[in-house]
Write a protein that holds these residues in place. Sequence first.
Motif, PDB file in Angstrom:
ATOM      1  N   UNK A   1      -2.589 -36.406  27.854  1.00  0.00           N
ATOM      2  CA  UNK A   1      -1.424 -35.661  27.402  1.00  0.00           C
ATOM      3  C   UNK A   1      -1.880 -34.267  26.990  1.00  0.00           C
ATOM      4  N   UNK A   2      -0.953 -33.328  27.097  1.00  0.00           N
ATOM      5  CA  UNK A   2      -1.206 -32.011  26.542  1.00  0.00           C
ATOM      6  C   UNK A   2      -0.438 -31.931  25.237  1.00  0.00           C
ATOM      7  N   UNK A   3      -1.095 -31.441  24.193  1.00  0.00           N
ATOM      8  CA  UNK A   3      -0.467 -31.374  22.884  1.00  0.00           C
ATOM      9  C   UNK A   3      -0.646 -29.991  22.282  1.00  0.00           C
ATOM     10  N   UNK A   4       0.245 -29.677  21.336  1.00  0.00           N
ATOM     11  CA  UNK A   4       0.040 -28.529  20.462  1.00  0.00           C
ATOM     12  C   UNK A   4      -0.431 -29.088  19.137  1.00  0.00           C
ATOM     13  N   UNK A   5      -1.595 -28.637  18.688  1.00  0.00           N
ATOM     14  CA  UNK A   5      -2.197 -29.094  17.444  1.00  0.00           C
ATOM     15  C   UNK A   5      -1.729 -28.159  16.324  1.00  0.00           C
ATOM     16  N   UNK A   6      -0.907 -28.662  15.424  1.00  0.00           N
ATOM     17  CA  UNK A   6      -0.364 -27.811  14.362  1.00  0.00           C
ATOM     18  C   UNK A   6      -1.415 -27.445  13.314  1.00  0.00           C
ATOM     19  N   UNK A   7      -2.518 -28.195  13.273  1.00  0.00           N
ATOM     20  CA  UNK A   7      -3.568 -27.889  12.302  1.00  0.00           C
ATOM     21  C   UNK A   7      -4.396 -26.669  12.734  1.00  0.00           C
ATOM     22  N   UNK A   8      -4.645 -26.581  14.038  1.00  0.00           N
ATOM     23  CA  UNK A   8      -5.464 -25.469  14.553  1.00  0.00           C
ATOM     24  C   UNK A   8      -4.638 -24.435  15.294  1.00  0.00           C
ATOM     25  N   UNK A   9      -3.351 -24.749  15.505  1.00  0.00           N
ATOM     26  CA  UNK A   9      -2.435 -23.885  16.258  1.00  0.00           C
ATOM     27  C   UNK A   9      -2.980 -23.565  17.650  1.00  0.00           C
ATOM     28  N   UNK A  10      -3.472 -24.612  18.318  1.00  0.00           N
ATOM     29  CA  UNK A  10      -3.993 -24.486  19.681  1.00  0.00           C
ATOM     30  C   UNK A  10      -3.410 -25.598  20.540  1.00  0.00           C
ATOM     31  N   UNK A  11      -3.425 -25.364  21.859  1.00  0.00           N
ATOM     32  CA  UNK A  11      -3.054 -26.398  22.815  1.00  0.00           C
ATOM     33  C   UNK A  11      -4.323 -27.150  23.207  1.00  0.00           C
ATOM     34  N   UNK A  12      -4.200 -28.462  23.351  1.00  0.00           N
ATOM     35  CA  UNK A  12      -5.352 -29.300  23.691  1.00  0.00           C
ATOM     36  C   UNK A  12      -4.950 -30.373  24.690  1.00  0.00           C
TER      37      UNK A  12
ATOM     38  N   UNK B   1      -1.271 -40.841  17.365  1.00  0.00           N
ATOM     39  CA  UNK B   1      -0.139 -39.966  17.053  1.00  0.00           C
ATOM     40  C   UNK B   1       0.800 -40.518  15.989  1.00  0.00           C
ATOM     41  N   UNK B   2       0.803 -41.833  15.768  1.00  0.00           N
ATOM     42  CA  UNK B   2       1.679 -42.378  14.719  1.00  0.00           C
ATOM     43  C   UNK B   2       0.881 -43.083  13.627  1.00  0.00           C
ATOM     44  N   UNK B   3      -0.435 -42.839  13.604  1.00  0.00           N
ATOM     45  CA  UNK B   3      -1.261 -43.428  12.549  1.00  0.00           C
ATOM     46  C   UNK B   3      -2.049 -42.315  11.848  1.00  0.00           C
ATOM     47  N   UNK B   4      -3.312 -42.160  12.182  1.00  0.00           N
ATOM     48  CA  UNK B   4      -4.178 -41.235  11.438  1.00  0.00           C
ATOM     49  C   UNK B   4      -3.825 -39.767  11.631  1.00  0.00           C
ATOM     50  N   UNK B   5      -3.163 -39.414  12.735  1.00  0.00           N
ATOM     51  CA  UNK B   5      -2.795 -38.011  12.972  1.00  0.00           C
ATOM     52  C   UNK B   5      -1.277 -37.826  13.009  1.00  0.00           C
ATOM     53  N   UNK B   6      -0.573 -38.681  12.298  1.00  0.00           N
ATOM     54  CA  UNK B   6       0.893 -38.633  12.309  1.00  0.00           C
ATOM     55  C   UNK B   6       1.384 -37.250  11.878  1.00  0.00           C
ATOM     56  N   UNK B   7       2.247 -36.648  12.710  1.00  0.00           N
ATOM     57  CA  UNK B   7       2.841 -35.364  12.407  1.00  0.00           C
ATOM     58  C   UNK B   7       2.007 -34.149  12.776  1.00  0.00           C
TER      59      UNK B   7
END
Length: 198
Positions: free
Chosen positions: A58-69, A85-91
Amino acid sequence: TKLKIMGGEYWDNVVEYACNLNLTGIEALSKIPGLTGAAPVQNIGAYGQQISDVLTEIEVFDSATETFQIMTNADLQFSYRKSLLNTTAKGRYFVVSVTLELQPGQMPRPFYNSIEKYIAEHHLTDFSPQGIREIVSKIRADKLPDPLEKASSGSFFKNIYLTNEEADAAENKNYPVHRGKDGNKINSGWLIEQAGFK
């Protein structure tokens, strides 16, 4: 065949598109409401298929680093109705796109118990992706109202895993047990109906 789908696409449109191409891997996930970007979050699954079986990345936008990964299947730490995505990195991550690897052909038999039962009752012989999609759509229509016509929270509970001994005991009582590659399960919805709480 790889399909890259944007996260805002309606999930059922993706399933329909894949079935029209005679690609197997997600046909049993027909009529699950929602968008494609939500599918990997809880590792959607139904009738013996789950998205983690066919998702490559999957391609995601990481809100913590403000980068696409790019996150791979392994990165997502999939398990039954769970992911990173719904456990340790939820949100933390916003899903931009989902890439699936699908194959031409048909789902292997035996199918999930309710599909096999429907096939036997209606004397069906079309097990193509489109044929399975139609069967699953009819089964789901009998169980749940159309979310476009009547609001519903859908199936928000998980099926129950059984040991081999528990599965044997349940089958001896004619309970519908599904024995699959990921273990033995009994349908929680069926148990709720039997208890009179539908």
